[in-house]
Design a protein around this motif. Structure first.
Motif, PDB file in Angstrom:
ATOM      1  N   LEU A  79       0.845  -1.195   0.000  1.00  0.00           N
ATOM      2  CA  LEU A  79       0.000   0.000   0.000  1.00  0.00           C
ATOM      3  C   LEU A  79       0.878   1.243   0.000  1.00  0.00           C
ATOM      4  CD1 LEU A  79      -2.778  -0.830   2.614  1.00  0.00           C
ATOM      5  CD2 LEU A  79      -2.987  -0.772   0.139  1.00  0.00           C
ATOM      6  N   ARG A  80       0.503   2.221  -0.814  1.00  0.00           N
ATOM      7  CA  ARG A  80       1.190   3.509  -0.820  1.00  0.00           C
ATOM      8  C   ARG A  80       0.183   4.575  -0.411  1.00  0.00           C
ATOM      9  NH1 ARG A  80       4.293   5.158  -6.031  1.00  0.00           N
ATOM     10  NH2 ARG A  80       2.268   4.755  -6.972  1.00  0.00           N
ATOM     11  N   LEU A  81       0.595   5.411   0.505  1.00  0.00           N
ATOM     12  CA  LEU A  81      -0.234   6.512   0.980  1.00  0.00           C
ATOM     13  C   LEU A  81      -0.343   7.572  -0.100  1.00  0.00           C
ATOM     14  CD1 LEU A  81      -1.715   7.688   3.450  1.00  0.00           C
ATOM     15  CD2 LEU A  81       0.465   8.559   4.247  1.00  0.00           C
ATOM     16  N   LYS A  82      -1.547   8.008  -0.383  1.00  0.00           N
ATOM     17  CA  LYS A  82      -1.780   9.074  -1.356  1.00  0.00           C
ATOM     18  C   LYS A  82      -1.603  10.407  -0.624  1.00  0.00           C
ATOM     19  CE  LYS A  82      -5.369   6.508  -3.864  1.00  0.00           C
ATOM     20  NZ  LYS A  82      -6.801   6.542  -4.242  1.00  0.00           N
ATOM     21  N   LEU A  83      -0.394  10.953  -0.670  1.00  0.00           N
ATOM     22  CA  LEU A  83      -0.072  12.141   0.118  1.00  0.00           C
ATOM     23  C   LEU A  83      -0.886  13.358  -0.295  1.00  0.00           C
ATOM     24  CD1 LEU A  83       3.789  11.705   0.464  1.00  0.00           C
ATOM     25  CD2 LEU A  83       2.031  11.314   2.206  1.00  0.00           C
ATOM     26  N   ASP A  84      -1.143  13.536  -1.594  1.00  0.00           N
ATOM     27  CA  ASP A  84      -1.948  14.680  -2.040  1.00  0.00           C
ATOM     28  C   ASP A  84      -3.368  14.595  -1.487  1.00  0.00           C
ATOM     29  OD1 ASP A  84       0.209  15.665  -3.449  1.00  0.00           O
ATOM     30  OD2 ASP A  84      -0.488  14.925  -5.397  1.00  0.00           O
ATOM     31  N   GLN A  85      -3.943  13.414  -1.591  1.00  0.00           N
ATOM     32  CA  GLN A  85      -5.303  13.211  -1.083  1.00  0.00           C
ATOM     33  C   GLN A  85      -5.343  13.361   0.436  1.00  0.00           C
ATOM     34  OE1 GLN A  85      -7.825  13.169  -2.931  1.00  0.00           O
ATOM     35  NE2 GLN A  85      -9.477  12.357  -1.696  1.00  0.00           N
ATOM     36  N   LEU A  86      -4.305  12.849   1.108  1.00  0.00           N
ATOM     37  CA  LEU A  86      -4.222  12.992   2.559  1.00  0.00           C
ATOM     38  C   LEU A  86      -4.245  14.460   2.946  1.00  0.00           C
ATOM     39  CD1 LEU A  86      -3.743  11.895   5.442  1.00  0.00           C
ATOM     40  CD2 LEU A  86      -1.300  11.952   4.916  1.00  0.00           C
ATOM     41  N   GLY A  87      -3.482  15.281   2.237  1.00  0.00           N
ATOM     42  CA  GLY A  87      -3.447  16.717   2.524  1.00  0.00           C
ATOM     43  C   GLY A  87      -4.803  17.373   2.375  1.00  0.00           C
ATOM     44  N   LYS A  88      -5.530  17.011   1.323  1.00  0.00           N
ATOM     45  CA  LYS A  88      -6.872  17.574   1.097  1.00  0.00           C
ATOM     46  C   LYS A  88      -7.815  17.197   2.235  1.00  0.00           C
ATOM     47  CE  LYS A  88      -6.596  17.414  -3.922  1.00  0.00           C
ATOM     48  NZ  LYS A  88      -7.102  16.753  -5.133  1.00  0.00           N
ATOM     49  N   ILE A  89      -7.824  15.912   2.571  1.00  0.00           N
ATOM     50  CA  ILE A  89      -8.741  15.434   3.611  1.00  0.00           C
ATOM     51  C   ILE A  89      -8.379  16.048   4.956  1.00  0.00           C
ATOM     52  CG2 ILE A  89      -9.572  13.389   4.848  1.00  0.00           C
ATOM     53  CD1 ILE A  89      -9.208  11.844   2.190  1.00  0.00           C
ATOM     54  N   ARG A  90      -7.088  16.174   5.249  1.00  0.00           N
ATOM     55  CA  ARG A  90      -6.671  16.809   6.505  1.00  0.00           C
ATOM     56  C   ARG A  90      -7.196  18.238   6.575  1.00  0.00           C
ATOM     57  NH1 ARG A  90      -0.482  15.402   7.998  1.00  0.00           N
ATOM     58  NH2 ARG A  90      -1.007  16.871   9.650  1.00  0.00           N
ATOM     59  N   GLY A  91      -7.134  18.946   5.469  1.00  0.00           N
ATOM     60  CA  GLY A  91      -7.655  20.314   5.434  1.00  0.00           C
ATOM     61  C   GLY A  91      -9.143  20.364   5.704  1.00  0.00           C
ATOM     62  N   TRP A  92      -9.891  19.425   5.124  1.00  0.00           N
ATOM     63  CA  TRP A  92     -11.340  19.384   5.317  1.00  0.00           C
ATOM     64  C   TRP A  92     -11.714  19.065   6.758  1.00  0.00           C
ATOM     65  CZ3 TRP A  92     -11.884  15.574   0.662  1.00  0.00           C
ATOM     66  CH2 TRP A  92     -11.688  16.270  -0.533  1.00  0.00           C
TER      67      TRP A  92
END
Length: 78
Positions: free
Chosen positions: A5-18
């Motif tokens: 599994l690879r963490l989707k860092l861009d998506q993680l950043g978006k969700i963290r912001g939300w």
């Protein structure tokens, strides 16, 4: 081929912001883990285990596929 599994860092950043969990300390606290452990995973120095993955999905109220993708072990997993 071995899959990981690879963490989707861009998506993680978006969700963290939300969710308002913008700092690593805030996210680690919401996950119930040490901030150092979170940092190592985010920097690609440590592979996330099942408890980490479950805690991250729970803290961010996100599905597994929102945060991770399956890749060949030969690819960069950071």
């Amino acid at each position: 081929m071995t899959a990981v599994l690879r963490l989707k860092l861009d998506q993680l950043g978006k969700i963290r912001g939300w969710t308002g969990l913008k700092t690593d300390a805030a996210l680690a606290a919401a996950m119930g883990i040490d901030a150092g452990n979170l940092s190592r995973v985010l920097k690609g120095k440590q592979q996330p285990g099942p408890k980490f993955i479950a805690a991250l999905c729970t803290a961010l109220k996100a599905d597994l596929e929102d945060l991770f993708e399956i890749v060949d072990d030969a690819e960069d997993v950071a």
